[in-house]
Write a protein that holds these residues in place. Structure first.
Motif, PDB file in Angstrom:
ATOM      1  N   SER A  36       0.758  -1.467  -0.126  1.00 22.37           N
ATOM      2  CA  SER A  36      -0.039   0.014  -0.170  1.00 22.37           C
ATOM      3  C   SER A  36       0.897   1.204   0.024  1.00 22.37           C
ATOM      4  O   SER A  36       0.211   2.234  -0.084  1.00 22.37           O
ATOM      5  N   SER A  37       2.238   1.215   0.296  1.00 22.62           N
ATOM      6  CA  SER A  37       2.971   2.384   0.114  1.00 22.62           C
ATOM      7  C   SER A  37       4.409   1.914  -0.127  1.00 22.62           C
ATOM      8  O   SER A  37       4.676   0.722   0.130  1.00 22.62           O
ATOM      9  N   GLY A  38       5.060   3.109  -0.399  1.00 18.40           N
ATOM     10  CA  GLY A  38       6.486   2.946  -0.458  1.00 18.40           C
ATOM     11  C   GLY A  38       7.320   2.313   0.806  1.00 18.40           C
ATOM     12  O   GLY A  38       8.079   1.650   0.670  1.00 18.40           O
ATOM     13  N   THR A  39       6.698   3.023   1.668  1.00 17.00           N
ATOM     14  CA  THR A  39       7.305   2.528   3.160  1.00 17.00           C
ATOM     15  C   THR A  39       7.088   1.080   3.373  1.00 17.00           C
ATOM     16  O   THR A  39       8.067   0.432   3.794  1.00 17.00           O
ATOM     17  N   PRO A  73      17.276   8.780   7.209  1.00 16.17           N
ATOM     18  CA  PRO A  73      16.351   8.463   6.003  1.00 16.17           C
ATOM     19  C   PRO A  73      15.182   9.172   6.156  1.00 16.17           C
ATOM     20  O   PRO A  73      14.870   9.751   7.034  1.00 16.17           O
ATOM     21  N   TYR A  74      14.332   8.945   5.115  1.00 18.87           N
ATOM     22  CA  TYR A  74      12.901   9.374   5.060  1.00 18.87           C
ATOM     23  C   TYR A  74      12.136   9.216   6.382  1.00 18.87           C
ATOM     24  O   TYR A  74      12.242   8.046   7.074  1.00 18.87           O
ATOM     25  N   ASP A  75      11.313  10.110   6.914  1.00 19.99           N
ATOM     26  CA  ASP A  75      10.715  10.057   8.143  1.00 19.99           C
ATOM     27  C   ASP A  75       9.928   8.658   8.477  1.00 19.99           C
ATOM     28  O   ASP A  75      10.192   8.210   9.466  1.00 19.99           O
ATOM     29  N   THR A  76       8.916   8.041   7.465  1.00 18.20           N
ATOM     30  CA  THR A  76       8.659   7.055   7.597  1.00 18.20           C
ATOM     31  C   THR A  76       9.359   5.576   7.597  1.00 18.20           C
ATOM     32  O   THR A  76       9.317   5.141   8.504  1.00 18.20           O
ATOM     33  N   VAL A  77      10.509   5.847   7.038  1.00 15.53           N
ATOM     34  CA  VAL A  77      11.375   4.754   7.001  1.00 15.53           C
ATOM     35  C   VAL A  77      12.316   4.676   8.491  1.00 15.53           C
ATOM     36  O   VAL A  77      12.720   3.721   8.866  1.00 15.53           O
ATOM     37  N   ALA A  78      12.438   5.987   8.693  1.00 14.10           N
ATOM     38  CA  ALA A  78      13.003   6.190   9.939  1.00 14.10           C
ATOM     39  C   ALA A  78      12.405   5.247  11.177  1.00 14.10           C
ATOM     40  O   ALA A  78      12.804   4.839  12.107  1.00 14.10           O
ATOM     41  N   ILE A 118      20.305   2.467   0.856  1.00 12.47           N
ATOM     42  CA  ILE A 118      20.587   3.536   0.199  1.00 12.47           C
ATOM     43  C   ILE A 118      19.372   4.313  -0.229  1.00 12.47           C
ATOM     44  O   ILE A 118      18.386   3.611  -0.801  1.00 12.47           O
ATOM     45  N   GLN A 119      19.239   5.711   0.117  1.00  6.77           N
ATOM     46  CA  GLN A 119      18.037   6.345  -0.191  1.00  6.77           C
ATOM     47  C   GLN A 119      18.388   7.151  -1.337  1.00  6.77           C
ATOM     48  O   GLN A 119      19.298   8.181  -1.038  1.00  6.77           O
ATOM     49  N   ARG A 120      17.705   7.177  -2.732  1.00  7.27           N
ATOM     50  CA  ARG A 120      17.977   7.928  -3.728  1.00  7.27           C
ATOM     51  C   ARG A 120      17.484   9.478  -3.760  1.00  7.27           C
ATOM     52  O   ARG A 120      18.114  10.446  -3.872  1.00  7.27           O
ATOM     53  N   SER A 121      16.410   9.542  -3.269  1.00  3.56           N
ATOM     54  CA  SER A 121      15.611  10.898  -3.535  1.00  3.56           C
ATOM     55  C   SER A 121      15.796  11.595  -1.993  1.00  3.56           C
ATOM     56  O   SER A 121      16.208  11.157  -1.132  1.00  3.56           O
ATOM     57  N   MET A 122      15.567  12.864  -2.051  1.00  2.00           N
ATOM     58  CA  MET A 122      15.690  13.715  -0.879  1.00  2.00           C
ATOM     59  C   MET A 122      15.026  13.561  -0.194  1.00  2.00           C
ATOM     60  O   MET A 122      15.160  13.895   1.153  1.00  2.00           O
ATOM     61  N   GLY A 123      13.842  12.987  -0.206  1.00  2.00           N
ATOM     62  CA  GLY A 123      12.625  12.862   1.015  1.00  2.00           C
ATOM     63  C   GLY A 123      12.188  14.150   1.412  1.00  2.00           C
ATOM     64  O   GLY A 123      12.258  15.001   0.602  1.00  2.00           O
ATOM     65  N   TYR A 124      12.115  14.339   2.944  1.00  2.00           N
ATOM     66  CA  TYR A 124      11.791  15.494   3.258  1.00  2.00           C
ATOM     67  C   TYR A 124      12.986  16.036   4.171  1.00  2.00           C
ATOM     68  O   TYR A 124      13.171  16.524   4.956  1.00  2.00           O
ATOM     69  N   VAL A 157      18.003  -0.481  -2.085  1.00  2.00           N
ATOM     70  CA  VAL A 157      17.809   0.914  -2.436  1.00  2.00           C
ATOM     71  C   VAL A 157      16.260   1.549  -2.258  1.00  2.00           C
ATOM     72  O   VAL A 157      15.360   0.716  -2.896  1.00  2.00           O
ATOM     73  N   ASP A 158      16.198   2.326  -1.634  1.00  2.00           N
ATOM     74  CA  ASP A 158      14.703   3.145  -1.469  1.00  2.00           C
ATOM     75  C   ASP A 158      14.783   4.108  -2.788  1.00  2.00           C
ATOM     76  O   ASP A 158      15.386   4.999  -2.707  1.00  2.00           O
ATOM     77  N   ASN A 159      14.178   3.336  -3.686  1.00  2.00           N
ATOM     78  CA  ASN A 159      14.065   4.188  -5.137  1.00  2.00           C
ATOM     79  C   ASN A 159      13.029   5.131  -5.331  1.00  2.00           C
ATOM     80  O   ASN A 159      12.876   5.389  -6.354  1.00  2.00           O
ATOM     81  N   CYS A 160      12.282   5.466  -4.349  1.00  2.00           N
ATOM     82  CA  CYS A 160      11.207   6.289  -4.419  1.00  2.00           C
ATOM     83  C   CYS A 160      11.338   7.593  -5.158  1.00  2.00           C
ATOM     84  O   CYS A 160      12.423   8.211  -5.031  1.00  2.00           O
ATOM     85  N   TYR A 161      10.752   7.747  -6.200  1.00  2.00           N
ATOM     86  CA  TYR A 161      10.918   9.014  -7.052  1.00  2.00           C
ATOM     87  C   TYR A 161      12.306   9.041  -8.023  1.00  2.00           C
ATOM     88  O   TYR A 161      12.296  10.242  -8.385  1.00  2.00           O
ATOM     89  N   GLY A 162      12.771   7.841  -7.869  1.00  2.00           N
ATOM     90  CA  GLY A 162      14.017   7.902  -8.905  1.00  2.00           C
ATOM     91  C   GLY A 162      13.650   7.222 -10.165  1.00  2.00           C
ATOM     92  O   GLY A 162      14.478   7.589 -11.248  1.00  2.00           O
ATOM     93  N   ILE A 171       2.180   4.653  -6.619  1.00  2.00           N
ATOM     94  CA  ILE A 171       1.493   5.908  -6.962  1.00  2.00           C
ATOM     95  C   ILE A 171       2.456   6.911  -7.010  1.00  2.00           C
ATOM     96  O   ILE A 171       2.057   8.443  -6.753  1.00  2.00           O
ATOM     97  N   LYS A 172       4.077   6.587  -7.076  1.00  2.00           N
ATOM     98  CA  LYS A 172       4.743   7.721  -7.694  1.00  2.00           C
ATOM     99  C   LYS A 172       5.225   7.294  -9.077  1.00  2.00           C
ATOM    100  O   LYS A 172       4.406   6.839  -9.627  1.00  2.00           O
ATOM    101  N   ASN A 173       6.484   7.397  -9.325  1.00  2.00           N
ATOM    102  CA  ASN A 173       6.909   7.445 -10.812  1.00  2.00           C
ATOM    103  C   ASN A 173       6.278   6.143 -11.730  1.00  2.00           C
ATOM    104  O   ASN A 173       5.919   6.245 -12.582  1.00  2.00           O
ATOM    105  N   GLY A 219       2.785   7.509  10.557  1.00  2.00           N
ATOM    106  CA  GLY A 219       4.307   7.225  10.225  1.00  2.00           C
ATOM    107  C   GLY A 219       5.047   8.424  10.170  1.00  2.00           C
ATOM    108  O   GLY A 219       6.343   8.369  10.372  1.00  2.00           O
ATOM    109  N   TYR A 220       4.521   9.914  10.365  1.00  2.00           N
ATOM    110  CA  TYR A 220       5.489  10.861  10.424  1.00  2.00           C
ATOM    111  C   TYR A 220       5.179  11.540  11.787  1.00  2.00           C
ATOM    112  O   TYR A 220       4.424  11.699  12.349  1.00  2.00           O
ATOM    113  N   GLY A 221       6.488  12.220  12.045  1.00  2.00           N
ATOM    114  CA  GLY A 221       6.495  12.815  13.451  1.00  2.00           C
ATOM    115  C   GLY A 221       6.256  14.108  13.547  1.00  2.00           C
ATOM    116  O   GLY A 221       5.323  14.545  14.543  1.00  2.00           O
TER     117      GLY A 221
END
Ligand SMILES: *Cc1c(COP(=O)(O)O)cnc(C)c1O
Length: 420
Positions: A90-93, A117-122, A171-177, A206-211, A232-234, A360-362
């Motif tokens: 259901s999500s990239g996370t 890492p990205y908020d939700t991956v953290a 490895i996280q490719r995208s900038m995330g937040y 590789v977390d390839n979200c948005y890549g 629901i991304k690229n 999932g977000y702080g």
């Protein structure tokens, strides 16, 4: 435009200048699109995709031919032995989480090679005892290697951090937040070499979200073991209604599948319920949709820099993800800018977004973007966590014109709200 959307004429002429300056940079995006389109088309032909693949299964989903063909198309395009492509992710996370829980056991070590890492991956990794079910909770040890000041990977430190006991490297490719640059695929390749020097058996995830489709190459082609992201991304091309993918080496995919469904059942179950055609069609459209989003992002960086805002990537910078960071510097501006993007959307354009808690977000997050598919960021959308340095992250857009309109309306809204 000014009559139709009530936008200040001064902004429109600045926007016209920005579009002229962005033009030469668009050629790179279109060249990448041509390459990726032909690559995707070839993979459809190689897999023998036919009408019969669009029928769906129910129940357990045993022997779903469409699902199998779709997964072979993904594997071919992403340069891996296999792939798991499912609407049940259901999500990239969830895709990242399935990879990590699939390969890590209690006592194993994970090295995160690209800083926080990205908020939700953290939270999947686990920052505090409140993160129930995290990797830390099952006794996975985690080391994090920050990026160098310019945002490039610290290869020496990565080589030093990876030891004989390191089971996996993330490895996280995208900038995330976060205000960092996205990693190009060739730099992902440098990390692979550094990791292999230190421990040839470490599993590189590789977390390839948005890549996906931002460059001509994908991380699997550089020897990464597992690569994952959200449909629901690229790679969903704005058409997949939900889902995620994990592409990689068979032996690791089998472990991930055992966690995703159940040991023994693995990737052999998973009904597709008639969604196959949308996932195929979305993947086929994805190189186009990504290139439009990137053209929009290039316009946005030129336009906002002209107005005095810092952007990441900046005009002229090489792009490795489809996200455009914009530093607005004040929380009220984030909210106001999101109102403008929302008002430029085809769905829910009358809604005024507010900052709120998200699972999932702080931090509180404000989001703009009226999309056909809930939360889809292949469609034009903007997210902003309400925290320093008060940056927003703009992505998606199935036509660059909509991205441009959204950005212009966002800026115009900040002006009308007296914030610039
Ligand atoms: C979007 C994103 C994710 C996953 O986010 P979901 O909203 O769960 O799909 C993970 N990592 C990065 C870098 C992302 O940009």
């Amino acid at each position: 435009m000014s009559g139709l959307y009530g936008i200040d004429d001064a902004f429109l002429s600045l926007a016209q200048d920005a579009a002229l300056k962005a033009g030469p940079e668009w050629e790179r995006a279109e060249d990448t699109r041509r390459h990726n389109y032909l690559k995707v088309l070839k993979a459809f032909q190689a897999a023998g995709v036919g009408d019969h693949h669009f029928a769906g299964t129910t129940g357990y989903g045993y022997g779903d031919l469409g699902r199998e063909a779709l997964e072979s198309v993904y594997a071919e395009v992403f340069g891996t032995e296999g792939a798991i492509v499912r609407h049940q992710i259901s999500s990239g996370t969830q895709a990242v989480s399935a990879c990590l829980f699939g390969i890590l056991l209690p006592g194993d070590e994970l090295v995160v090679a690209t800083g926080p890492p990205y908020d939700t991956v953290a939270r999947v990794i686990g920052r505090s005892p409140g993160d129930v079910g995290s990797l830390r909770e099952i006794g996975v040890r985690v080391k994090e290697v920050p990026l160098l000041p310019g945002g490039t990977p610290d290869l020496e430190a990565i080589e030093g951090a990876v030891g004989a006991n390191t089971r996996a490297v993330l490895i996280q490719r995208s900038m995330g937040y976060s205000w960092r640059r996205a990693l190009p695929v060739d730099e992902v390749g440098w990390i692979v070499e550094a990791v292999r020097r230190a421990n040839d058996g470490a599993i590189i995830v590789v977390d390839n979200c948005y890549g996906e489709f931002v460059e001509k190459e994908e991380p699997g082609e550089r020897g990464c073991d597992l690569v994952c992201g959200s449909l629901i991304k690229n790679p969903g091309g704005g058409i997949a209604p939900c889902g995620g993918y994990i592409a990689g080496k068979r032996e690791y995919l089998d472990r991930v599948a055992a966690r995703l469904t159940a040991p023994g059942q693995g990737a052999g179950i998973g009904p597709t319920l008639g969604l196959n055609r949308l996932l195929f069609q979305g993947f086929f459209m994805a190189p186009f949709v990504v290139s439009e989003a990137i053209k929009g992002a290039i316009f946005a960086s030129w336009f906002l820099e002209t107005l005095g805002f810092d952007t990441m990537p900046r005009p002229g910078d090489r792009r490795a993800d489809s996200v455009q960071g914009i530093l607005l510097g004040r929380p009220e501006r984030l909210i106001s800018f999101c109102h403008g993007i929302q008002a430029a959307s085809p769905v829910n354009s009358m809604v005024l977004p507010e900052a709120g808690e998200m699972p999932g977000y702080g931090d509180k997050i404000v989001m703009g973007g009226g999309t056909f598919i809930q939360g889809a960021s292949s469609e034009l959308s903007v997210d902003a966590p309400l925290r320093e340095p008060y940056a927003c992250y703009l992505q998606g857009g199935v036509a660059w014109e909509q991205v441009a309109l959204g950005v212009i309306m966002g800026v115009d809204r900040m002006r009308k709200d007296g914030l610039i």
